[in-house]
Design a protein around this motif. Structure first.
Motif, PDB file in Angstrom:
ATOM      1  N   LYS A  56       0.828  -1.206   0.000  1.00  0.00           N
ATOM      2  CA  LYS A  56       0.000   0.000   0.000  1.00  0.00           C
ATOM      3  C   LYS A  56       0.861   1.255   0.000  1.00  0.00           C
ATOM      4  O   LYS A  56       1.734   1.422   0.848  1.00  0.00           O
ATOM      5  CB  LYS A  56      -0.945  -0.008   1.193  1.00  0.00           C
ATOM      6  N   ASP A  57       0.610   2.098  -0.978  1.00  0.00           N
ATOM      7  CA  ASP A  57       1.341   3.360  -1.150  1.00  0.00           C
ATOM      8  C   ASP A  57       2.850   3.129  -1.277  1.00  0.00           C
ATOM      9  O   ASP A  57       3.638   4.026  -1.020  1.00  0.00           O
ATOM     10  CB  ASP A  57       1.059   4.331   0.001  1.00  0.00           C
ATOM     11  N   PHE A  58       3.241   1.934  -1.689  1.00  0.00           N
ATOM     12  CA  PHE A  58       4.650   1.566  -1.853  1.00  0.00           C
ATOM     13  C   PHE A  58       5.473   1.929  -0.617  1.00  0.00           C
ATOM     14  O   PHE A  58       6.525   2.544  -0.699  1.00  0.00           O
ATOM     15  CB  PHE A  58       5.242   2.202  -3.110  1.00  0.00           C
ATOM     16  N   ASN A  59       4.976   1.538   0.543  1.00  0.00           N
ATOM     17  CA  ASN A  59       5.702   1.732   1.785  1.00  0.00           C
ATOM     18  C   ASN A  59       7.090   1.119   1.643  1.00  0.00           C
ATOM     19  O   ASN A  59       7.242  -0.068   1.374  1.00  0.00           O
ATOM     20  CB  ASN A  59       4.927   1.064   2.932  1.00  0.00           C
ATOM     21  N   ARG A  60       8.122   1.930   1.808  1.00  0.00           N
ATOM     22  CA  ARG A  60       9.492   1.504   1.514  1.00  0.00           C
ATOM     23  C   ARG A  60       9.959   0.339   2.400  1.00  0.00           C
ATOM     24  O   ARG A  60      10.600  -0.586   1.921  1.00  0.00           O
ATOM     25  CB  ARG A  60      10.450   2.685   1.650  1.00  0.00           C
ATOM     26  N   ASP A  61       9.641   0.374   3.677  1.00  0.00           N
ATOM     27  CA  ASP A  61      10.060  -0.712   4.575  1.00  0.00           C
ATOM     28  C   ASP A  61       9.395  -2.029   4.187  1.00  0.00           C
ATOM     29  O   ASP A  61      10.040  -3.080   4.149  1.00  0.00           O
ATOM     30  CB  ASP A  61       9.741  -0.379   6.028  1.00  0.00           C
ATOM     31  N   GLU A  62       8.099  -1.954   3.903  1.00  0.00           N
ATOM     32  CA  GLU A  62       7.369  -3.160   3.520  1.00  0.00           C
ATOM     33  C   GLU A  62       7.874  -3.679   2.174  1.00  0.00           C
ATOM     34  O   GLU A  62       8.080  -4.889   1.996  1.00  0.00           O
ATOM     35  CB  GLU A  62       5.870  -2.873   3.445  1.00  0.00           C
ATOM     36  N   LEU A  63       8.091  -2.771   1.227  1.00  0.00           N
ATOM     37  CA  LEU A  63       8.586  -3.180  -0.080  1.00  0.00           C
ATOM     38  C   LEU A  63       9.959  -3.831   0.040  1.00  0.00           C
ATOM     39  O   LEU A  63      10.209  -4.891  -0.543  1.00  0.00           O
ATOM     40  CB  LEU A  63       8.642  -1.987  -1.038  1.00  0.00           C
ATOM     41  N   LEU A  64      10.850  -3.237   0.793  1.00  0.00           N
ATOM     42  CA  LEU A  64      12.183  -3.810   0.991  1.00  0.00           C
ATOM     43  C   LEU A  64      12.079  -5.211   1.578  1.00  0.00           C
ATOM     44  O   LEU A  64      12.720  -6.150   1.103  1.00  0.00           O
ATOM     45  CB  LEU A  64      13.023  -2.910   1.898  1.00  0.00           C
ATOM     46  N   SER A  65      11.275  -5.372   2.603  1.00  0.00           N
ATOM     47  CA  SER A  65      11.099  -6.666   3.239  1.00  0.00           C
ATOM     48  C   SER A  65      10.596  -7.710   2.237  1.00  0.00           C
ATOM     49  O   SER A  65      11.131  -8.820   2.150  1.00  0.00           O
ATOM     50  CB  SER A  65      10.133  -6.533   4.411  1.00  0.00           C
ATOM     51  N   LYS A  66       9.573  -7.358   1.469  1.00  0.00           N
ATOM     52  CA  LYS A  66       8.988  -8.303   0.508  1.00  0.00           C
ATOM     53  C   LYS A  66       9.947  -8.591  -0.647  1.00  0.00           C
ATOM     54  O   LYS A  66      10.038  -9.733  -1.111  1.00  0.00           O
ATOM     55  CB  LYS A  66       7.662  -7.767  -0.034  1.00  0.00           C
ATOM     56  N   LEU A  67      10.666  -7.571  -1.122  1.00  0.00           N
ATOM     57  CA  LEU A  67      11.636  -7.797  -2.195  1.00  0.00           C
ATOM     58  C   LEU A  67      12.753  -8.724  -1.739  1.00  0.00           C
ATOM     59  O   LEU A  67      13.142  -9.646  -2.465  1.00  0.00           O
ATOM     60  CB  LEU A  67      12.238  -6.472  -2.672  1.00  0.00           C
ATOM     61  N   LEU A  68      13.279  -8.486  -0.559  1.00  0.00           N
ATOM     62  CA  LEU A  68      14.347  -9.334  -0.056  1.00  0.00           C
ATOM     63  C   LEU A  68      13.852 -10.760   0.196  1.00  0.00           C
ATOM     64  O   LEU A  68      14.588 -11.728  -0.010  1.00  0.00           O
ATOM     65  CB  LEU A  68      14.959  -8.729   1.201  1.00  0.00           C
ATOM     66  N   GLU A  69      12.602 -10.894   0.619  1.00  0.00           N
ATOM     67  CA  GLU A  69      12.008 -12.219   0.819  1.00  0.00           C
ATOM     68  C   GLU A  69      11.886 -12.951  -0.520  1.00  0.00           C
ATOM     69  O   GLU A  69      12.211 -14.133  -0.633  1.00  0.00           O
ATOM     70  CB  GLU A  69      10.632 -12.056   1.465  1.00  0.00           C
ATOM     71  N   PHE A  70      11.426 -12.256  -1.548  1.00  0.00           N
ATOM     72  CA  PHE A  70      11.281 -12.854  -2.877  1.00  0.00           C
ATOM     73  C   PHE A  70      12.644 -13.049  -3.534  1.00  0.00           C
ATOM     74  O   PHE A  70      12.860 -14.001  -4.272  1.00  0.00           O
ATOM     75  CB  PHE A  70      10.379 -11.972  -3.753  1.00  0.00           C
ATOM     76  N   ASN A  71      13.586 -12.136  -3.273  1.00  0.00           N
ATOM     77  CA  ASN A  71      14.963 -12.203  -3.758  1.00  0.00           C
ATOM     78  C   ASN A  71      15.061 -12.294  -5.280  1.00  0.00           C
ATOM     79  O   ASN A  71      15.638 -13.238  -5.822  1.00  0.00           O
ATOM     80  CB  ASN A  71      15.694 -13.373  -3.094  1.00  0.00           C
ATOM     81  N   PRO A  72      14.532 -11.298  -5.997  1.00  0.00           N
ATOM     82  CA  PRO A  72      14.545 -11.366  -7.462  1.00  0.00           C
ATOM     83  C   PRO A  72      15.937 -11.123  -8.037  1.00  0.00           C
ATOM     84  O   PRO A  72      16.777 -10.453  -7.433  1.00  0.00           O
ATOM     85  CB  PRO A  72      13.610 -10.217  -7.860  1.00  0.00           C
ATOM     86  N   ASP A  73      16.168 -11.686  -9.219  1.00  0.00           N
ATOM     87  CA  ASP A  73      17.402 -11.408  -9.949  1.00  0.00           C
ATOM     88  C   ASP A  73      17.365  -9.992 -10.518  1.00  0.00           C
ATOM     89  O   ASP A  73      18.393  -9.338 -10.636  1.00  0.00           O
ATOM     90  CB  ASP A  73      17.584 -12.390 -11.106  1.00  0.00           C
ATOM     91  N   ILE A  74      16.181  -9.548 -10.900  1.00  0.00           N
ATOM     92  CA  ILE A  74      15.995  -8.233 -11.507  1.00  0.00           C
ATOM     93  C   ILE A  74      14.617  -7.701 -11.129  1.00  0.00           C
ATOM     94  O   ILE A  74      13.682  -8.470 -10.920  1.00  0.00           O
ATOM     95  CB  ILE A  74      16.155  -8.306 -13.045  1.00  0.00           C
TER      96      ILE A  74
END
Length: 108
Positions: A56-74
């Motif tokens: 929601k609203d691209f919350n930076r902390d939440e986005l960072l947490s979810k991105l690191l959890e998913f661990n995308p190559d790109i």
């Protein structure tokens, strides 16, 4: 992928649907992070909804947490022109940007 929302609105959403489907068929794991909640009854891009995460609203902390959890190559931005968000994500993962309209250089 990072996009504003999953509601069908035009060509950009159809492109997102096609790219996500194509990547998945080639064996890639795709997740879509989106910032606008889905309104009940809205026509959404159904073939991507199952791999989507609302930030929601691209919350930076939440986005960072979810991105690191998913661990995308790109990370691929689809029609998101928030330069602060782009700079934030660039610090943690290789990133590409696809802008489908003129909003980034002509906001009016």
């Amino acid at each position: 992928m990072i996009t504003e929302g999953l509601t069908r609105a035009g060509g950009a959403e159809e492109y997102l649907s096609d790219v996500t489907t194509g990547l998945s068929r080639q064996g890639h794991t795709v997740s879509i992070f989106y910032g606008t909640p889905i309104i009940e009854g809205a026509d959404i891009i159904d073939n991507v909804a199952k791999v989507s995460v609302l930030i929601k609203d691209f919350n930076r902390d939440e986005l960072l947490s979810k991105l690191l959890e998913f661990n995308p190559d790109i990370v691929n931005f689809q029609n998101v022109v928030d330069s602060d968000l782009l700079r934030f994500v660039l610090k943690i993962r290789p990133t590409t940007v696809f802008i489908h309209n003129h909003e980034s250089y002509c906001p009016g």
